[in-house]
Scaffold this motif. Sequence first.
Motif, PDB file in Angstrom:
ATOM      1  N   VAL A 228       3.370  -8.548   3.958  1.00 31.31           N
ATOM      2  CA  VAL A 228       2.535  -7.027   4.143  1.00 31.31           C
ATOM      3  C   VAL A 228       2.296  -6.517   5.201  1.00 31.31           C
ATOM      4  CG1 VAL A 228       0.359  -7.632   4.393  1.00 31.31           C
ATOM      5  CG2 VAL A 228       1.078  -5.994   2.423  1.00 31.31           C
ATOM      6  N   SER A 229       2.454  -6.572   5.813  1.00 33.50           N
ATOM      7  CA  SER A 229       2.839  -6.622   7.604  1.00 33.50           C
ATOM      8  C   SER A 229       4.174  -5.162   7.496  1.00 33.50           C
ATOM      9  CB  SER A 229       2.449  -7.063   8.422  1.00 33.50           C
ATOM     10  OG  SER A 229       3.201  -8.638   8.962  1.00 33.50           O
ATOM     11  N   ARG A 230       4.897  -5.363   7.358  1.00 36.35           N
ATOM     12  CA  ARG A 230       6.454  -5.285   7.454  1.00 36.35           C
ATOM     13  C   ARG A 230       6.362  -3.938   6.690  1.00 36.35           C
ATOM     14  NH1 ARG A 230      10.699  -6.553   3.512  1.00 36.35           N
ATOM     15  NH2 ARG A 230       9.422  -7.740   1.550  1.00 36.35           N
ATOM     16  N   PHE A 231       5.458  -4.063   5.767  1.00 38.20           N
ATOM     17  CA  PHE A 231       5.107  -2.238   5.658  1.00 38.20           C
ATOM     18  C   PHE A 231       4.168  -1.313   5.792  1.00 38.20           C
ATOM     19  CE2 PHE A 231       6.832  -5.042   2.317  1.00 38.20           C
ATOM     20  CZ  PHE A 231       7.981  -4.364   1.600  1.00 38.20           C
ATOM     21  N   GLU A 232       4.499  -0.208   6.503  1.00 40.66           N
ATOM     22  CA  GLU A 232       3.453   0.393   7.155  1.00 40.66           C
ATOM     23  C   GLU A 232       2.697   0.949   6.599  1.00 40.66           C
ATOM     24  OE1 GLU A 232       5.720   2.619  10.068  1.00 40.66           O
ATOM     25  OE2 GLU A 232       6.444   1.320  11.133  1.00 40.66           O
ATOM     26  N   THR A 233       3.060   1.652   5.692  1.00 41.88           N
ATOM     27  CA  THR A 233       2.049   2.390   4.324  1.00 41.88           C
ATOM     28  C   THR A 233       2.202   2.020   2.850  1.00 41.88           C
ATOM     29  OG1 THR A 233       3.574   4.046   4.242  1.00 41.88           O
ATOM     30  CG2 THR A 233       2.274   4.162   6.104  1.00 41.88           C
ATOM     31  N   SER A 238       5.284   0.947  -2.050  1.00 44.64           N
ATOM     32  CA  SER A 238       5.867   1.251  -3.138  1.00 44.64           C
ATOM     33  C   SER A 238       7.034   1.905  -3.608  1.00 44.64           C
ATOM     34  CB  SER A 238       4.891   3.258  -3.993  1.00 44.64           C
ATOM     35  OG  SER A 238       3.639   2.325  -4.109  1.00 44.64           O
ATOM     36  N   SER A 239       8.017   2.256  -2.591  1.00 40.54           N
ATOM     37  CA  SER A 239       9.261   3.003  -2.431  1.00 40.54           C
ATOM     38  C   SER A 239      10.166   1.318  -2.277  1.00 40.54           C
ATOM     39  CB  SER A 239      10.362   3.416  -0.545  1.00 40.54           C
ATOM     40  OG  SER A 239      11.191   4.006  -1.100  1.00 40.54           O
ATOM     41  N   GLN A 263      14.894   0.476  -6.737  1.00 42.78           N
ATOM     42  CA  GLN A 263      15.719   0.489  -5.956  1.00 42.78           C
ATOM     43  C   GLN A 263      14.462  -0.995  -5.198  1.00 42.78           C
ATOM     44  OE1 GLN A 263      16.685   2.461  -2.455  1.00 42.78           O
ATOM     45  NE2 GLN A 263      18.369   3.848  -3.810  1.00 42.78           N
ATOM     46  N   GLY A 264      15.017  -1.841  -4.715  1.00 43.20           N
ATOM     47  CA  GLY A 264      14.128  -3.044  -4.765  1.00 43.20           C
ATOM     48  C   GLY A 264      14.694  -4.235  -5.460  1.00 43.20           C
ATOM     49  N   ARG A 308       3.015   2.276 -10.358  1.00 42.65           N
ATOM     50  CA  ARG A 308       2.750   3.547  -8.172  1.00 42.65           C
ATOM     51  C   ARG A 308       0.988   2.769  -7.632  1.00 42.65           C
ATOM     52  NH1 ARG A 308       1.696   7.075  -5.973  1.00 42.65           N
ATOM     53  NH2 ARG A 308       1.640   8.111  -7.968  1.00 42.65           N
ATOM     54  N   LYS A 309       0.173   3.603  -8.875  1.00 44.17           N
ATOM     55  CA  LYS A 309      -1.013   2.947  -8.747  1.00 44.17           C
ATOM     56  C   LYS A 309      -1.461   1.451  -8.028  1.00 44.17           C
ATOM     57  CE  LYS A 309      -3.520   6.628  -8.174  1.00 44.17           C
ATOM     58  NZ  LYS A 309      -3.729   7.375  -7.595  1.00 44.17           N
ATOM     59  N   LEU A 310      -0.869   0.357  -8.390  1.00 41.90           N
ATOM     60  CA  LEU A 310      -1.132  -0.799  -8.744  1.00 41.90           C
ATOM     61  C   LEU A 310      -0.493  -1.262  -7.630  1.00 41.90           C
ATOM     62  CD1 LEU A 310      -0.477  -2.226 -12.341  1.00 41.90           C
ATOM     63  CD2 LEU A 310      -2.763  -1.926 -11.483  1.00 41.90           C
ATOM     64  N   ALA A 311       0.792  -0.618  -7.017  1.00 44.93           N
ATOM     65  CA  ALA A 311       1.134  -1.233  -6.124  1.00 44.93           C
ATOM     66  C   ALA A 311       0.452  -0.291  -4.925  1.00 44.93           C
ATOM     67  CB  ALA A 311       2.659  -0.703  -5.741  1.00 44.93           C
ATOM     68  N   VAL A 312      -0.020   0.498  -4.587  1.00 38.58           N
ATOM     69  CA  VAL A 312      -0.932   0.990  -3.704  1.00 38.58           C
ATOM     70  C   VAL A 312      -1.993   0.179  -3.185  1.00 38.58           C
ATOM     71  CG1 VAL A 312      -2.881   3.232  -2.928  1.00 38.58           C
ATOM     72  CG2 VAL A 312      -0.079   2.940  -3.487  1.00 38.58           C
ATOM     73  N   MET A 313      -2.549  -0.194  -4.460  1.00 38.75           N
ATOM     74  CA  MET A 313      -3.845  -1.154  -4.324  1.00 38.75           C
ATOM     75  C   MET A 313      -3.590  -2.365  -4.019  1.00 38.75           C
ATOM     76  SD  MET A 313      -5.383  -0.540  -8.032  1.00 38.75           S
ATOM     77  CE  MET A 313      -6.523   1.423  -8.520  1.00 38.75           C
ATOM     78  N   ILE A 314      -2.371  -2.883  -4.344  1.00 38.52           N
ATOM     79  CA  ILE A 314      -1.442  -4.306  -3.696  1.00 38.52           C
ATOM     80  C   ILE A 314      -1.555  -4.971  -2.420  1.00 38.52           C
ATOM     81  CG2 ILE A 314      -0.182  -6.294  -3.789  1.00 38.52           C
ATOM     82  CD1 ILE A 314       0.626  -5.307  -7.073  1.00 38.52           C
TER      83      ILE A 314
END
Length: 400
Positions: A228-233, A238-239, A263-264, A308-314
Motif C-alpha cells: 500500500v505504500s506505493r499509493f501516496e494518497t 481509488s483511482s 481502469q485498474g 470509493r469510500k471503502l477504498a479510502v478506509m482501506i
Amino acid sequence: MDIHRSFAQAAFLQDGQIKREQRVELVHDRLVKFAKTLSIEDEVVIEATGNSAAVERILRPFVKRIVVANSRMVRAIAYARVKTDKIDAAILAKLHAGGFLPEVWIPDDDTQRQRRHTAERMGVLEQVVRTKGRIHSILHANLIPKYSGHLFGKTGKKWLAGLPLPDDEKAIVGRLVDELECNSDQLAKLDMTIIRNALEDPRVVRLMTIPGIGPIVASTVLASIGDVSRFETPEKLSSYFGLTPKVRQSGDRPARHGRISKQGNTHARKMLVEAAWSAKTAPGPLRAFFGRVQRNRGAPAAAVATARKLAVMIWYVLRDGTEYAYARPAFTAMKLRKAALKAGAPREYGKAGPGRDYWIKEIREREADYVRRAEQAYERMVVAWKEKPPKAPAKAAAPG
C-alpha cells in the motif's frame, strides 16, 4: 524487449545508440540461455503482457533490474505511423534511458500467487452466474413462473426436473444443473483455500472490521494492492481501482465530470461494489452515507460512491495498521469464526468459542447502539452542512 506469444525482439541500447538487435524464442531453456549472455549491470525493459511475469521471473537473477512498462501509456507516448517489432523494442529502450517510461509495479511471488487464486475464483464465479442465467432464460422462454424458494437448492432442483418442458430443453436444463453443481464445488474449494490463507494475514483481520468486507473481499483487494505504500494518497488508491470519475477540462470552460474510469483491477472493483451493497445493511456512518447518495442519485450510484469510500478506509487501515474506527468487536469475532468454519476449522461443542459475545444480546445491542449513534451524528452533520448561513447585510459604500 518487445514481447509476443512465442518470441521477443530485443534491442541493445548503449551510449544512446542501438548496438545490436536479436530475436529470442520464448521457450524456457532458450530464454535462460539468452539471460546468461546478459550482464549483471544490464537493465531490461519489457511491456506488461500475459506472459511478461514469466519472462521477468526468469531474467531477474541475471540482470540489475527488470522494468515493466505500462502498455497503454507507452502506446500513447510513442505513437508512430511506422510500427515494427524492432522499432517498438528500440522505443522502449530509449524511453527508459530518457526517464520517460511509465512503469508498472512488479508484485512479489506471494502477491502473484494471491492474484492467481482470486482470478481463478472470479472465473469460476462468472461461470456459475452464466449457467444460472441460461437456466432462467429457458424458464422465461417457456412461460414458467418464478420459483418461490431457492431455485438451485435441493427442492428447487427437484422442481426443475419435473417441469413440463420440451424433451430437448429438459435435457439442456439437466446438463446445466450438472455443470452448476461441478462449478459450485470448485468455487467452494477455492473459497476454502483463499480463506485459509487470508486468516493468517493480520491485514485481512483488520480489514474485516470494516462493514461489508469479508475474507474474500479483503484477499482480492490485498492481492490487487500488494504494497500500500506505493499509493501516496487514498485518492490514488481509488483511482487505481477505477472508482474515480473521468474529468475533461480545456481552456476557460468548466471541468466536466463523467462516469468512473473503470481502469485498474476489475476483480477488486467488483468486490468493493459488492461490499458496498452489504455495508448498506449494517448500522453505521457507511449506511448513512449510502442513504444520502441514494436519495440524490439512486442506488447504483450510491453503491459506487460507497465503494470509493471503502477504498479510502482501506488505505488508512493498511497505512496506519489500525482497525476501523467504528468497529464492532463481537460482530468482527463472529465474522472471523464463520470464515474459519468455512475454511475447514473443526466445530467445538460444549465450550464458548471466540465469537460467543455476538450471541449475547446485551453485548450485541451495546455495539449496535454505538454505531447507530455514529450514524445519527453523520446524518445531523449532513443536515447542518446543507443549511446555508444567513447573508451578512450589505455595507454602505464609503464616501468618495
